[in-house]
Design a protein around this motif. Structure first.
Motif, PDB file in Angstrom:
ATOM      1  N   GLU A  29       0.847  -1.188   0.000  1.00  0.00           N
ATOM      2  CA  GLU A  29       0.000   0.000   0.000  1.00  0.00           C
ATOM      3  C   GLU A  29       0.883   1.239   0.000  1.00  0.00           C
ATOM      4  O   GLU A  29       1.791   1.367   0.830  1.00  0.00           O
ATOM      5  CB  GLU A  29      -0.919  -0.007   1.214  1.00  0.00           C
ATOM      6  N   TRP A  31      -3.703   6.762  -0.756  1.00  0.00           N
ATOM      7  CA  TRP A  31      -3.236   5.438  -0.356  1.00  0.00           C
ATOM      8  C   TRP A  31      -3.952   4.388  -1.207  1.00  0.00           C
ATOM      9  O   TRP A  31      -5.177   4.341  -1.277  1.00  0.00           O
ATOM     10  CB  TRP A  31      -3.532   5.182   1.119  1.00  0.00           C
ATOM     11  N   THR A  32      -3.161   3.567  -1.878  1.00  0.00           N
ATOM     12  CA  THR A  32      -3.705   2.575  -2.794  1.00  0.00           C
ATOM     13  C   THR A  32      -2.983   1.255  -2.592  1.00  0.00           C
ATOM     14  O   THR A  32      -1.749   1.230  -2.477  1.00  0.00           O
ATOM     15  CB  THR A  32      -3.546   3.020  -4.262  1.00  0.00           C
ATOM     16  N   LYS A  33      -3.732   0.181  -2.554  1.00  0.00           N
ATOM     17  CA  LYS A  33      -3.134  -1.141  -2.420  1.00  0.00           C
ATOM     18  C   LYS A  33      -2.858  -1.719  -3.798  1.00  0.00           C
ATOM     19  O   LYS A  33      -3.765  -1.794  -4.646  1.00  0.00           O
ATOM     20  CB  LYS A  33      -4.059  -2.069  -1.632  1.00  0.00           C
ATOM     21  N   HIS A  34      -1.623  -2.132  -4.025  1.00  0.00           N
ATOM     22  CA  HIS A  34      -1.205  -2.665  -5.321  1.00  0.00           C
ATOM     23  C   HIS A  34      -0.970  -4.173  -5.195  1.00  0.00           C
ATOM     24  O   HIS A  34      -0.318  -4.627  -4.259  1.00  0.00           O
ATOM     25  CB  HIS A  34       0.070  -1.978  -5.797  1.00  0.00           C
ATOM     26  N   SER A  56      -7.030   3.605   3.679  1.00  0.00           N
ATOM     27  CA  SER A  56      -7.031   3.345   2.243  1.00  0.00           C
ATOM     28  C   SER A  56      -7.902   4.360   1.512  1.00  0.00           C
ATOM     29  O   SER A  56      -8.932   4.816   2.016  1.00  0.00           O
ATOM     30  CB  SER A  56      -7.546   1.935   1.962  1.00  0.00           C
ATOM     31  N   ASN A  57      -7.450   4.705   0.289  1.00  0.00           N
ATOM     32  CA  ASN A  57      -8.144   5.650  -0.590  1.00  0.00           C
ATOM     33  C   ASN A  57      -8.227   7.055  -0.004  1.00  0.00           C
ATOM     34  O   ASN A  57      -9.023   7.872  -0.458  1.00  0.00           O
ATOM     35  CB  ASN A  57      -9.554   5.151  -0.923  1.00  0.00           C
TER      36      ASN A  57
END
Length: 340
Positions: free
Chosen positions: A76, A94-97, A127-128
């Motif tokens: 993230e 914030w982004t989860k890859h 997140s996001n």
């Protein structure tokens, strides 16, 4: 003169003694890129185009790996861009890859210096969401994360300046060397020492060897992000080609000052065998690498055929043919001198 196998063994030893961490980037960035380590990861970053200009859509490329060179997953991240005045001009939430290789896009509004702040979560984050701007760019206060900074320069003309400088660094020395060889050739022609075209081929071989070496110097960065062994090999190969060409030039010029013909022949045979064997190996390795995955390839895919590669191998094929011709010519010339 050190043989090719010894020098390549030294290159391999240096490569395998270095940390084996490699990014999935198209090439090792010359400019506007970074490689930074945090507690658990190595973060690689590059821009495409590398010399980005204002008003131009720019890809910000990231490749995150662990210290063993393995891809990371489910990572993230958040990225922010600050102007030189400290104002945040862009923030990516914030982004989860799924995997640590990903790309963000941004158009820089104007030329100048920017700071790219990249954050990697090492605990729970929102997140996001986007963290509030910080007065201290690398501060992790209130964030379960680690941060690194990359300095970016957005310029209208720096890319052109750099490109022309590199081209000048390649062609100006070659032009100077070619001028010296042309003067030597014209001197021999004026005094009647030239009876055939062998001298032209000899000078073409010298220039081809030096030119092929310079091409290897120019393309090493395109492979540096894949395996550290690749640029070490290319730099070593380029050095050997340039050394071969320069040694041949010095030997030829020395022969004009009275070097005995049999001594000149023995030395050129050793030098030409060195150049021919090394060049044939390079041509063979390139042919293999564009058909099958090259040794140590992290992608297990053949190399892409490029203009630089075709240019370098064309020069080297001519070089092998020219060396064979010169070896046969020098042998016949020596035999004719002995029978007289």
């Amino acid at each position: 003169m050190a043989p090719w196998p010894f020098l390549l063994a030294v290159a391999a030893l240096l490569a395998f003694s270095a940390p084996q961490v490699f990014a999935h980037l198209d090439h090792l960035p010359h400019y506007n890129g970074m490689q930074r380590g945090v507690e658990d990861y190595i973060i690689h970053q590059a821009l495409e185009p590398e010399y980005a200009g204002p008003g131009q859509l720019t890809a910000i490329i990231f490749s995150i790996q662990d210290y063993d060179g393995n891809d990371v997953r489910d990572v993230e991240t958040m990225a922010e861009i600050y102007s030189s005045t400290g104002e945040r001009v862009k923030a990516f939430p914030w982004t989860k890859h799924d995997v640590g290789d990903f790309t963000l896009y941004y158009t820089f509004p104007q030329a100048g210096n920017y700071h790219l702040i990249f954050s990697v979560a090492n605990g729970p984050v929102n997140s996001n969401s986007i963290d509030s701007p910080r007065g201290t760019l690398l501060s992790t206060l209130g964030c379960n994360c680690e941060r690194v900074v990359s300095n970016l320069n957005i310029s209208v003309s720096f890319g052109d300046i750099f490109t022309y400088t590199v081209l000048g660094a390649i062609f100006v020395p070659l032009g100077g060397l070619g001028s010296v060889l042309w003067l030597s050739y014209r001197k021999k022609r004026n005094i009647g020492q030239l009876r055939d075209t062998s001298e032209i081929i000899k000078y073409a071989v010298m220039l081809s060897a030096v030119g092929g070496g310079i091409v290897h110097f120019a393309v090493f960065s395109e492979h540096a992000s894949l395996r550290l062994e690749y640029p070490i090999f290319l730099i070593t190969a380029g050095g050997m080609q340039v050394s071969y060409g320069m040694l041949y030039i010095m030997l030829t010029l020395k022969s004009e000052t009275g070097l005995e013909k049999s001594q000149y022949y023995r030395k050129t045979v050793a030098l030409n065998l060195f150049g021919m064997a090394g060049t044939a190996i390079l041509v063979g390795l390139y042919t293999y690498s564009v058909i099958l995955p090259p040794p140590l390839s992290p992608t297990n895919q053949p190399e892409a055929v490029s203009i630089a590669g075709i240019l370098a191998k064309s020069v080297e094929v001519f070089l092998v043919g020219g060396i064979i011709y010169l070896m046969r010519y020098e042998k016949k010339k020596l035999q004719a001198q002995v029978t007289q």
